[in-house]
Design a protein around this motif. Sequence first.
Motif, mmCIF file in Angstrom:
data_model
loop_
_atom_site.group_PDB
_atom_site.id
_atom_site.type_symbol
_atom_site.label_atom_id
_atom_site.label_comp_id
_atom_site.label_asym_id
_atom_site.label_seq_id
_atom_site.Cartn_x
_atom_site.Cartn_y
_atom_site.Cartn_z
ATOM 1 N N SER A 1 0.825 -1.211 0.000
ATOM 2 C CA SER A 1 0.000 0.000 0.000
ATOM 3 C C SER A 1 0.860 1.262 0.000
ATOM 4 N N CYS A 2 1.989 1.231 0.672
ATOM 5 C CA CYS A 2 2.908 2.377 0.626
ATOM 6 C C CYS A 2 3.441 2.578 -0.786
ATOM 7 N N ALA A 3 3.836 1.499 -1.442
ATOM 8 C CA ALA A 3 4.348 1.606 -2.810
ATOM 9 C C ALA A 3 3.286 2.169 -3.747
ATOM 10 N N VAL A 4 2.061 1.692 -3.627
ATOM 11 C CA VAL A 4 0.964 2.201 -4.461
ATOM 12 C C VAL A 4 0.717 3.680 -4.187
ATOM 13 N N ALA A 5 0.693 4.053 -2.922
ATOM 14 C CA ALA A 5 0.460 5.460 -2.563
ATOM 15 C C ALA A 5 1.547 6.361 -3.132
ATOM 16 N N VAL A 6 2.788 5.927 -3.043
ATOM 17 C CA VAL A 6 3.896 6.735 -3.559
ATOM 18 C C VAL A 6 3.798 6.873 -5.078
ATOM 19 N N ILE A 7 3.469 5.804 -5.765
ATOM 20 C CA ILE A 7 3.314 5.869 -7.227
ATOM 21 C C ILE A 7 2.239 6.886 -7.591
ATOM 22 N N ILE A 8 1.098 6.800 -6.939
ATOM 23 C CA ILE A 8 -0.019 7.712 -7.236
ATOM 24 C C ILE A 8 0.393 9.165 -6.994
ATOM 25 N N VAL A 9 0.988 9.433 -5.844
ATOM 26 C CA VAL A 9 1.381 10.808 -5.504
ATOM 27 C C VAL A 9 2.463 11.312 -6.464
ATOM 28 N N ASP A 10 3.473 10.487 -6.718
ATOM 29 C CA ASP A 10 4.550 10.902 -7.624
ATOM 30 C C ASP A 10 4.020 11.239 -9.012
ATOM 31 N N VAL A 11 3.256 10.337 -9.591
ATOM 32 C CA VAL A 11 2.760 10.536 -10.957
ATOM 33 C C VAL A 11 1.777 11.702 -11.015
ATOM 34 N N TRP A 12 0.881 11.777 -10.051
ATOM 35 C CA TRP A 12 -0.131 12.847 -10.026
ATOM 36 C C TRP A 12 0.527 14.224 -9.993
ATOM 37 N N TYR A 13 1.450 14.420 -9.058
ATOM 38 C CA TYR A 13 2.029 15.750 -8.885
ATOM 39 C C TYR A 13 3.096 16.089 -9.922
ATOM 40 N N VAL A 14 3.768 15.086 -10.469
ATOM 41 C CA VAL A 14 4.676 15.360 -11.590
ATOM 42 C C VAL A 14 3.862 15.781 -12.804
ATOM 43 N N SER A 15 2.749 15.087 -13.054
ATOM 44 C CA SER A 15 1.927 15.409 -14.230
ATOM 45 C C SER A 15 1.322 16.810 -14.130
ATOM 46 N N ARG A 16 1.169 17.326 -12.916
ATOM 47 C CA ARG A 16 0.632 18.675 -12.713
ATOM 48 C C ARG A 16 1.742 19.717 -12.503
ATOM 49 N N ARG A 17 2.987 19.272 -12.686
ATOM 50 C CA ARG A 17 4.170 20.131 -12.578
ATOM 51 C C ARG A 17 4.307 20.806 -11.213
ATOM 52 N N VAL A 18 3.877 20.074 -10.185
ATOM 53 C CA VAL A 18 4.020 20.570 -8.820
ATOM 54 C C VAL A 18 5.379 20.146 -8.257
ATOM 55 N N ILE A 19 5.815 18.935 -8.621
ATOM 56 C CA ILE A 19 7.108 18.414 -8.169
ATOM 57 C C ILE A 19 7.953 18.057 -9.394
ATOM 58 N N SER A 20 9.237 17.922 -9.142
ATOM 59 C CA SER A 20 10.215 17.639 -10.193
ATOM 60 C C SER A 20 9.988 16.267 -10.839
ATOM 61 N N ARG A 21 10.388 16.166 -12.108
ATOM 62 C CA ARG A 21 10.284 14.888 -12.818
ATOM 63 C C ARG A 21 11.179 13.812 -12.224
ATOM 64 N N VAL A 22 12.139 14.195 -11.383
ATOM 65 C CA VAL A 22 13.003 13.208 -10.746
ATOM 66 C C VAL A 22 12.176 12.238 -9.905
ATOM 67 N N TYR A 23 10.993 12.666 -9.466
ATOM 68 C CA TYR A 23 10.118 11.795 -8.680
ATOM 69 C C TYR A 23 9.577 10.626 -9.500
ATOM 70 N N LEU A 24 9.651 10.709 -10.827
ATOM 71 C CA LEU A 24 9.254 9.570 -11.651
ATOM 72 C C LEU A 24 10.227 8.403 -11.474
ATOM 73 N N LEU A 25 11.478 8.702 -11.128
ATOM 74 C CA LEU A 25 12.427 7.621 -10.817
ATOM 75 C C LEU A 25 12.003 6.900 -9.551
ATOM 76 N N ASP A 26 11.500 7.655 -8.599
ATOM 77 C CA ASP A 26 10.975 7.052 -7.375
ATOM 78 C C ASP A 26 9.757 6.193 -7.700
ATOM 79 N N ALA A 27 8.875 6.713 -8.544
ATOM 80 C CA ALA A 27 7.697 5.928 -8.943
ATOM 81 C C ALA A 27 8.120 4.625 -9.612
#
Length: 119
Positions: free
Chosen positions: A75-101
Amino acid sequence: MTLLVLTATVQAVYYVLTGIWPILSIDTFQRVTGPKTDLWLVKMIGALFAVIGLTIGVAVLYADIDRTVAVLAISCAVAVIIVDVWYVSRRVISRVYLLDALAEVFLLIGWSLGLFLAG
């Protein structure tokens, strides 16, 4: 070492290291991930990730990777994927978070295959 134990070990280490990073060096963390406004919140989330990693690590250490630990890890992994992808796609956080996803996707694959192979 089974795939389940390997995956849990990798996630435990990854979460502890990435969790303590902003606590130990917020400046290097921000150089990689971009500037943050609420540093206390970044450090709090880091502390929570370190605790989650520690919990998974204790389960590995005591050979007690039960359903509860699996649900926590997945559930933590799923939550992180959702948050990373959501906020990167809205340009709120850096694209480097896609590596985390991506890392989290690999953890999900490991958990899925590990649980399947464990029966």
